[in-house]
Motif scaffolding. Structure first.
Motif, PDB file in Angstrom:
ATOM      1  N   LYS A   1       0.816  -1.218   0.000  1.00  0.00           N
ATOM      2  CA  LYS A   1       0.000   0.000   0.000  1.00  0.00           C
ATOM      3  C   LYS A   1       0.849   1.268   0.000  1.00  0.00           C
ATOM      4  O   LYS A   1       0.389   2.322  -0.445  1.00  0.00           O
ATOM      5  N   ASP A   2       2.080   1.193   0.492  1.00  0.00           N
ATOM      6  CA  ASP A   2       2.963   2.359   0.491  1.00  0.00           C
ATOM      7  C   ASP A   2       3.994   2.281  -0.627  1.00  0.00           C
ATOM      8  O   ASP A   2       5.023   2.966  -0.587  1.00  0.00           O
ATOM      9  N   GLY A   3       3.730   1.470  -1.628  1.00  0.00           N
ATOM     10  CA  GLY A   3       4.660   1.329  -2.734  1.00  0.00           C
ATOM     11  C   GLY A   3       4.944   2.653  -3.427  1.00  0.00           C
ATOM     12  O   GLY A   3       4.019   3.356  -3.836  1.00  0.00           O
TER      13      GLY A   3
ATOM     14  N   GLY B   1       2.230   5.174 -11.753  1.00  0.00           N
ATOM     15  CA  GLY B   1       1.883   5.589 -10.401  1.00  0.00           C
ATOM     16  C   GLY B   1       0.460   6.032 -10.167  1.00  0.00           C
ATOM     17  O   GLY B   1       0.172   6.688  -9.158  1.00  0.00           O
ATOM     18  N   GLY B   2      -0.470   5.699 -11.068  1.00  0.00           N
ATOM     19  CA  GLY B   2      -1.862   6.074 -10.850  1.00  0.00           C
ATOM     20  C   GLY B   2      -2.489   5.283  -9.706  1.00  0.00           C
ATOM     21  O   GLY B   2      -2.079   4.160  -9.414  1.00  0.00           O
ATOM     22  N   ASN B   3      -3.489   5.853  -9.069  1.00  0.00           N
ATOM     23  CA  ASN B   3      -4.153   5.176  -7.964  1.00  0.00           C
ATOM     24  C   ASN B   3      -4.932   3.948  -8.424  1.00  0.00           C
ATOM     25  O   ASN B   3      -4.956   2.920  -7.738  1.00  0.00           O
ATOM     26  N   ILE B   4      -5.563   4.027  -9.593  1.00  0.00           N
ATOM     27  CA  ILE B   4      -6.332   2.904 -10.124  1.00  0.00           C
ATOM     28  C   ILE B   4      -5.500   2.073 -11.086  1.00  0.00           C
ATOM     29  O   ILE B   4      -5.487   0.843 -11.012  1.00  0.00           O
ATOM     30  N   TYR B   5      -4.766   2.733 -11.969  1.00  0.00           N
ATOM     31  CA  TYR B   5      -4.088   2.045 -13.061  1.00  0.00           C
ATOM     32  C   TYR B   5      -2.612   1.759 -12.792  1.00  0.00           C
ATOM     33  O   TYR B   5      -1.977   1.053 -13.565  1.00  0.00           O
ATOM     34  N   GLY B   6      -2.066   2.314 -11.712  1.00  0.00           N
ATOM     35  CA  GLY B   6      -0.618   2.303 -11.542  1.00  0.00           C
ATOM     36  C   GLY B   6      -0.045   1.239 -10.633  1.00  0.00           C
ATOM     37  O   GLY B   6      -0.741   0.638  -9.814  1.00  0.00           O
TER      38      GLY B   6
ATOM     39  N   LYS C   1       1.980   5.376  -4.459  1.00  0.00           N
ATOM     40  CA  LYS C   1       2.341   6.494  -3.583  1.00  0.00           C
ATOM     41  C   LYS C   1       3.506   7.320  -4.136  1.00  0.00           C
ATOM     42  O   LYS C   1       3.954   8.270  -3.494  1.00  0.00           O
ATOM     43  N   ALA C   2       3.994   6.956  -5.293  1.00  0.00           N
ATOM     44  CA  ALA C   2       5.148   7.662  -5.858  1.00  0.00           C
ATOM     45  C   ALA C   2       4.769   9.063  -6.316  1.00  0.00           C
ATOM     46  O   ALA C   2       3.620   9.322  -6.704  1.00  0.00           O
ATOM     47  N   LYS C   3       5.748   9.954  -6.293  1.00  0.00           N
ATOM     48  CA  LYS C   3       5.576  11.287  -6.864  1.00  0.00           C
ATOM     49  C   LYS C   3       5.995  11.229  -8.327  1.00  0.00           C
ATOM     50  O   LYS C   3       7.063  10.712  -8.651  1.00  0.00           O
ATOM     51  N   LEU C   4       5.154  11.759  -9.191  1.00  0.00           N
ATOM     52  CA  LEU C   4       5.381  11.689 -10.638  1.00  0.00           C
ATOM     53  C   LEU C   4       5.723  13.082 -11.154  1.00  0.00           C
ATOM     54  O   LEU C   4       4.969  14.029 -10.942  1.00  0.00           O
ATOM     55  N   VAL C   5       6.849  13.197 -11.836  1.00  0.00           N
ATOM     56  CA  VAL C   5       7.311  14.498 -12.302  1.00  0.00           C
ATOM     57  C   VAL C   5       7.418  14.480 -13.826  1.00  0.00           C
ATOM     58  O   VAL C   5       8.083  13.617 -14.406  1.00  0.00           O
TER      59      VAL C   5
END
Length: 341
Positions: free
Chosen positions: A126-128, A179-184, A188-192
């Motif tokens: 969950k904290d991936g 890193g999407g909540n549904i698709y990723g 929990k990653a930050k995407l830049v």
């Protein structure tokens, strides 16, 4: 590297046009060289002062010419002095992601083949991705998309006259898978967003190198900040979503990034050929990923060979899209079409 080191931009003629937003399989023509554009690489033992003298001399010559025949598009901010080699700049092409969905998430979380019970079951931490920054070098990210939950942000746009948000959806789709909540995968990653590809999914090797060096600067800053205990920072990852024919300077930039502790993940390519014939899949330090199907076979379009480190779901993958905050798409490369859901 300073902001002045960001490469100059050159007008491009799109390799192809498509009103479907899907990225076509790569062809040699799409990786054509750019007339009068070169990347100069100095030998590692060259000191910065000597390299700067060379730069200044060339710029003085350019200013005195009625017609500029060539120009330096990128300046490496490492200690280089004598010229090691010169490589002509060329176009790069976005690596297509074959789409249709959460089956891909299910597949990477099960060792055995998918079955009726596991085909839509994704098992994950969950904290991936927490305290990890993932830099998406692509066409831009629509960071307002609901699936990113505020974790996506704009980093830099290295292209002139181009929107900073996703031009054709490819970058948004890639970010959603990562890193999407549904698709990723890493929720929990930050995407830049590091925009190095235009609305046609093309640009140049020098733009891609500029993107890597931009990330190196940010990564160094974040490490220093973390050491001062100002915030938690685990690592940086680059998703370098483009492919071209062999480029030694491109591979060198990728390997430099990995030397500084950044994991760089690249596509094997979508030409159905040996991945070792392409960059950055031929870079030693990168993690090179080929495309697999639901049936655990290599996708017909995927590159293959000794330069491929692993295969991951790459056909019919569902993810976020850039048309609105809840948009999602399934793109099917073999049909050359996309479907809005």
């Amino acid at each position: 590297m300073t902001d002045q080191d960001i490469p100059s931009q050159i007008p491009l003629v799109p390799t192809y046009t498509s009103n479907t937003h899907s990225v076509k399989p790569h062809s040699v023509e799409q990786f054509s060289t750019i007339p009068n554009a070169y990347i100069v690489v100095f030998k590692p033992e060259t000191d910065q002062e000597t390299a700067l003298i060379h730069y200044n001399e060339i710029e003085e010559i350019q200013q005195g010419l009625q017609r500029i025949f060539w120009k330096i598009l990128f300046k490496c901010n490492t200690d280089y002095s004598n010229v090691d080699y010169i490589e002509q700049d060329k176009y790069v092409q976005a690596a297509s992601i074959q789409k249709q969905a959460p089956w891909g998430l299910a597949r990477i979380s099960h060792r055995e083949e998918l079955n009726n019970l596991t085909f839509d079951e994704y098992i994950y931490e969950k904290d991936g991705g927490k305290h990890v920054k993932i830099y998406i070098l692509d066409t831009g990210i629509y960071d307002k998309h609901n699936d990113f939950e505020g974790r996506a942000s704009f980093g830099v746009n290295l292209l002139n006259n181009s929107s900073s948000e996703g031009d054709n959806g490819h970058g948004t789709h890639s970010a959603g898978i990562i890193g999407g909540n549904i698709y990723g995968v890493a929720k929990k990653a930050k995407l830049v967003s590091v925009k190095t590809l235009d609305e046609d999914g093309t640009r140049t090797v020098s733009d891609a190198i500029a993107g890597i060096h931009w990330v190196l600067k940010r990564h160094t800053f974040d490490v220093q900040k973390s050491l001062l205990n100002k915030w938690r920072y685990k690592e940086a990852i680059i998703a370098l979503n483009c492919v071209t024919t062999i480029s030694f300077v491109f591979n060198q930039a990728v390997d430099e990034g990995t030397h500084y502790g950044i994991s760089i993940v690249v596509p094997a390519g979508n030409s159905g050929n040996n991945a070792c014939y392409y960059s950055p899949p031929s870079a030693v330090g990168a993690i090179k990923v080929g495309a697999s199907t639901y049936y655990d076979t290599a996708a017909q379009f995927s590159n293959y060979g000794d330069c491929v480190d692993l295969y991951a779901p790459g056909q019919n993958i569902l993810s976020a899209w850039n048309s609105d905050k809840s948009a999602k798409y399934v793109l099917s490369e073999h049909r050359q079409q996309q479907h809005m859901l």
